[in-house]
Design an enzyme around this catalytic site. Structure first.
Site, PDB file in Angstrom:
ATOM      1  N   CYS A   1       0.964  -1.417  -0.180  1.00  0.00           N
ATOM      2  CA  CYS A   1      -0.071   0.020   0.180  1.00  0.00           C
ATOM      3  C   CYS A   1       0.832   1.382  -0.084  1.00  0.00           C
ATOM      4  O   CYS A   1       0.648   2.388  -0.666  1.00  0.00           O
ATOM      5  CB  CYS A   1      -1.046   0.065   1.147  1.00  0.00           C
ATOM      6  SG  CYS A   1      -0.379  -0.898   2.498  1.00  0.00           S
TER       7      CYS A   1
ATOM      8  N   HIS B   1      -2.346   6.231   4.788  1.00  0.00           N
ATOM      9  CA  HIS B   1      -1.061   6.247   5.076  1.00  0.00           C
ATOM     10  C   HIS B   1      -0.505   7.778   4.745  1.00  0.00           C
ATOM     11  O   HIS B   1      -0.832   8.050   3.619  1.00  0.00           O
ATOM     12  CB  HIS B   1      -0.390   5.144   4.264  1.00  0.00           C
ATOM     13  CG  HIS B   1      -0.578   3.777   4.616  1.00  0.00           C
ATOM     14  ND1 HIS B   1      -1.312   3.368   5.768  1.00  0.00           N
ATOM     15  CD2 HIS B   1       0.031   2.722   4.024  1.00  0.00           C
ATOM     16  CE1 HIS B   1      -1.195   2.036   5.792  1.00  0.00           C
ATOM     17  NE2 HIS B   1      -0.691   1.646   4.858  1.00  0.00           N
TER      18      HIS B   1
END
Ligand code: A2P
Length: 332
Positions: free
Chosen positions: A131, A242
């Site tokens: 990711c 994130h």
């Protein structure tokens, strides 16, 4: 109308749920969908829009019924079942780390290297990157195109949903225990995650974590094999999204205005300009959003071939389900 039959393997997980959400956004009313997970969830129902689907046990699922299989059920499940799916004629797009390092399997972020799909023989397995790497390479591409990147240093601030639903539960439970002055016993991570910052991934012999090594290897495979990248990846008590602090050194001098214009042209990338006096953050600009957002773009104080910036994205969307669906879009 979309006319392929799809299965989501790992439908009950954190990424699986986002797959279902995105499929409903992109192809509303699609009935040709199968949901698969482990025995633990078999028989439970889930909704894609108004349509109800029953989760099936992977051990009993017949992959010959479907054209495309999205796997988001970990490396072990992918190792065992992805080749079975391919043998039944299915294209597999896998979110785990299982196939990313295989030289004969493409690792794709469509905005960056869809060309790697060109001569790939189907049916086969296509890997989706880690990711953090997915959002990083989207942000690096315009810099590389204009000024040729030589070196990248990254510090990541990764949310607990990157570890799946167990990570989310761990943060919520520990937060509750902390606020109620109860004892905290870490289960998923090596240390307390509530109100703390800890390494993301397992620490290897070279003192890097496996997350850090993945970011380095995958950036080379997707963007350019000659880029030298080192990372420090951390897990932070954030549920979704994130964040990355990125420092880049280029071969050519950087023209910030040119770069801003190039970023604005790139699909899937939003820029927060300096006159906004704000920076993208995980909660407001990543969670539930499709684009990768870049902000705090600033030249290094000492060298004009270095640039520093901040990047956020939804790790379950661009970092996983959305990227996989974009790969499918490229294939079709
Ligand atoms: P289940 O919910 O039945 O355990 P997450 O990344 O959020 O932890 O989700 C992992 C997903 O992968 C879940 O849907 C989980 O199903 C599924 N999964 C885990 N192990 C297996 C397995 N051995 N076979 C099939 N699905 C699995």
């Amino acid at each position: 109308m979309f006319n392929k039959k799809l299965v989501i393997v790992g439908a009950s997980g954190a990424v699986g749920r986002v797959f279902i959400e995105l499929l409903d956004e992109m192809y509303p009313g699609n009935k040709d969908l199968f949901l698969v997970a482990s025995k633990r969830s078999a028989g439970r129902s889930m909704f894609c829009g108004k349509q109800e689907f029953i989760i099936q046990d992977i051990e009993e699922f017949d992959f010959s019924q479907v054209d495309i299989a999205f796997f988001s059920a970990g490396a072990e499940t992918a190792e065992k079942y992805a080749p079975i799916a391919v043998s039944k004629g299915c294209i597999v797009i896998d979110n785990s780390s299982q196939f990313r390092t295989d030289l004969d399997k493409p690792l794709i972020v469509p905005e960056v290297n869809s060309k790697d799909l060109k001569n790939f023989k189907l049916p086969g397995i296509i890997a989706n990157p880690n990711c953090s790497t997915a959002q990083l390479v989207v942000a690096l591409k315009p810099i590389h195109d204009l000024f040729k990147i030589e070196r990248v240093d990254v510090a990541s601030y990764q949310s607990v949903s990157g570890t799946g639903k167990e990570g989310i539960d761990e943060l919520l439970e520990q937060t509750e225990s902390f606020l109620n002055k109860k004892e905290i016993k870490p289960r998923v991570y090596g240390a307390q995650i509530a109100f703390n910052v800890i390494p993301a991934g397992d620490i290897l012999e070279n003192n890097y974590t496996n997350e850090e090594m993945k970011m380095s290897f995958e950036t080379n495979k997707i963007l350019d094999k000659d880029i030298k990248l080192s990372a420090t990846c951390s897990r932070v008590p954030v549920l979704f999204g994130h964040s990355l602090a990125v420092h880049v050194e280029t071969k050519k001098e950087i023209d910030l205005n040119l770069l801003r214009d190039e970023i604005k042209k790139q699909k899937g990338l939003d820029i927060f300009d300096s006159q906004d006096f704000t920076s993208p953050n995980a909660v407001d600009h990543a969670e539930g959003k499709n684009p990768v957002s870049v902000g705090r773009l600033r030249l290094d104080l000492w060298k004009n071939n270095r640039i520093n910036f901040w990047v956020v994205a939804d790790n379950l969307r661009k970092g996983a389900a959305l990227n996989s669906l974009q790969i499918l879009d490229e294939l079709l």
